[in-house]
Design an enzyme around this catalytic site. Sequence first.
Site, short mmCIF file in Angstrom:
data_model
loop_
_atom_site.label_atom_id
_atom_site.label_comp_id
_atom_site.label_asym_id
_atom_site.label_seq_id
_atom_site.Cartn_x
_atom_site.Cartn_y
_atom_site.Cartn_z
N ASN A 159 -1.30 -6.39 -3.09
CA ASN A 159 0.13 -4.66 -2.36
C ASN A 159 -0.30 -3.68 -1.49
O ASN A 159 -0.23 -2.56 -2.37
CB ASN A 159 1.54 -4.92 -3.61
CG ASN A 159 1.76 -6.10 -3.62
OD1 ASN A 159 2.56 -6.29 -2.82
ND2 ASN A 159 2.02 -6.19 -4.54
N GLU A 160 -1.01 -3.97 0.15
CA GLU A 160 -1.20 -2.80 0.28
C GLU A 160 -0.19 -1.64 0.41
O GLU A 160 1.11 -1.34 0.45
CB GLU A 160 -2.16 -3.15 1.53
CG GLU A 160 -3.18 -4.05 1.33
CD GLU A 160 -4.12 -4.13 0.49
OE1 GLU A 160 -4.62 -2.55 0.11
OE2 GLU A 160 -5.51 -4.48 0.65
N PRO A 161 -1.15 0.06 0.73
CA PRO A 161 0.08 0.52 1.17
C PRO A 161 0.88 0.27 2.37
O PRO A 161 0.28 -0.39 3.38
CB PRO A 161 -1.21 1.39 2.15
CG PRO A 161 -2.20 1.61 1.49
CD PRO A 161 -2.23 0.00 0.98
N SER A 163 3.63 -1.13 1.10
CA SER A 163 4.36 -2.95 0.79
C SER A 163 5.62 -1.70 0.43
O SER A 163 5.73 -1.01 -0.72
CB SER A 163 3.19 -3.22 -0.64
OG SER A 163 2.29 -3.85 0.06
#
Length: 653
Positions: A159-161, A163
């Site tokens: 869950n990357e920046p 998300s």
Amino acid sequence: MTILHPLPHTRTPTVLLPTAAAAAKYVARELDKLIRSRNAAGKPTVLGLATGSTPVGLYRELIRLHKEEGLDFSRVVTFNLDEYFPMPKEDPHSYFRWMHETLFNHINIPWNNIHIPDGTLSPEETDSFCADYERKIKAAGGIDVQILGIGRTGHIGFNEPGSPRNSRTRMVTLDSITRRDAASSFFGEENVPNQALTMGVASILDARRIFLMAFGEHKAQIVYKAVEQPPTEAISASFLQEHPDATVVLDSAAAAELTAIKRPWEVGACEWTPELVRKAVVNLALTVKKGLQKLNDDDFRDYHLYELLREKGPAQRIGEVIFHDRMATIQPYPAGRGPLSTSSGPPMQKPILVFSPHPDDDVISMGGTIIRLVEQGHKVHVAYMTSGNIAVFDYDARRFVDFVDEFLASFGSPADQSSAGTVKERVYRFLDGKKPGQPDSDDVLKVKALIRATEARAAALACGIPPEQLEFMNLRFYRTGTVAKDPIHPKDIEDIVSLLERLQPHQIYVAGELSDPHGTHRTCAEAVFAAVRLMRKKEEQITGSSPKDSSSHPSSVISHPFDVWLYKGAWEEWEPHEIEMAVPVTPEVLERKKQAIFRHQSQKDKAMFPGGTDRREFWQRAEDRNLHTARTYDALGLPEYYALEAFVKWKDG
């Protein structure tokens, strides 16, 4: 059993353990209790599992509990967080394969109870698969305990920046920092997939209990943001603040930036130990930009240090004590005056042993000190603990094989030429057909190991150390041919003990840098520490007392009364309040150190594994850190030097 209390000033309950191994055992005990209680009730235990280097210690401890203490996994159901996409299951980089090799193949979990996102799907199938993954979690009764690591972007799962809080299992595009961090495992960033399947933030927060584990200095800054700053989509781990039963589990290195650790006087009453006083006063001096002996009472009051001022003041007295404490760290003669020293004092040549995890860590991190030790007449030995062969580019292997072939064509016998030609043919054939990220063949690994070894000899000679004072240990834990390494082998520790017994060193130097993104530094340090403990145990058996009391015994009785010094430099440097020995480095010595680093040609211009976001070459990092340490000492009002190399003495326990 010790009860762990959450650190103050954290928005998510955060507990601190001294080491990553202790943290792994703590989480393993919690899982052990849950699994046994649910087994006794005839109920399944549903675990959410993570991959990467962080949970390796946890999984090894769970395997030990299964094999040695009968922990039964037959009712356990697992759901993994994520998988690269696309990714064949048999690929060495697949999380499917990693989980089986690291955990599932060693415990009695039923095959049908294992769930891992499928990287072999077609793009058109991913949406329905992700929805079905969510349904399976729900059908299993939900996740009882979710295990997490944290990426340097603050991501949990993938869950990357950006998300959202309500995200579910889905396809994502990987952040450039995440791909860069994974580049070492894939032998190049260009080989890292651009996408992945991952459980979403909401999927993770649905778990009844969550443990997020983080280890090493390189995680300290993002941990601080995740647990002390407000929740934000820019850092998905920060959403754990909203969970009713989430715990962040840290080692001391990963906790270094938390307010309760970095500035504990800001969050409550402190026990003003000498170490904490030093930390507070050095921090204050650098903050207000004054020398230690120029601090006044108002400086202490303005920065939450009125209790320290009241207990230890006035300010001038406190500053003077810390000034003399820091002055004592400056050691132009790190091993005492040797036979070639020009100053007065009884000269004596002493054997010094430097442990270098990779073939270049010695000169990168303490090359200036090595040069000074040699110049002062001490006999310096270097033990290269691993071959470092996975960090050599394929084109260098081709170049050196080609050189040997041409060399023997000019100078060798027909038999030599035939043998070299056969090896060259095998190496070229493998490299011509090598797939992205594929581990090297034995031939290629041997060639790359020889490249690193010859570079190490050249670099050592630049420091004045002859080849006969070099040890190439090639410890067993490293011999996997991949970035992932085995646990330290008992015979590795035995080899280190044998080396210590043979050399009888006056001092040993060990890499104390835990930010090494591949864990080799940490593993090598733990191996040396284990060997030193064995040595000291032998001493106690001989003398009947601790080696700490060795001053009461004749030196001939104490076989190994050596000091253990820890260095950093490749990725981090010691904080100014931590330093216990600072060795002055002149411009000439720093230039020689850089020339020694340059001898490692396979790591010059571009290293295979530069580590993190610092894209500078290692010689640039080393130079900048040495200069910065000297400037920091100058800012504290201490004597001004061109450069300084810093060390901390290892204290067991």
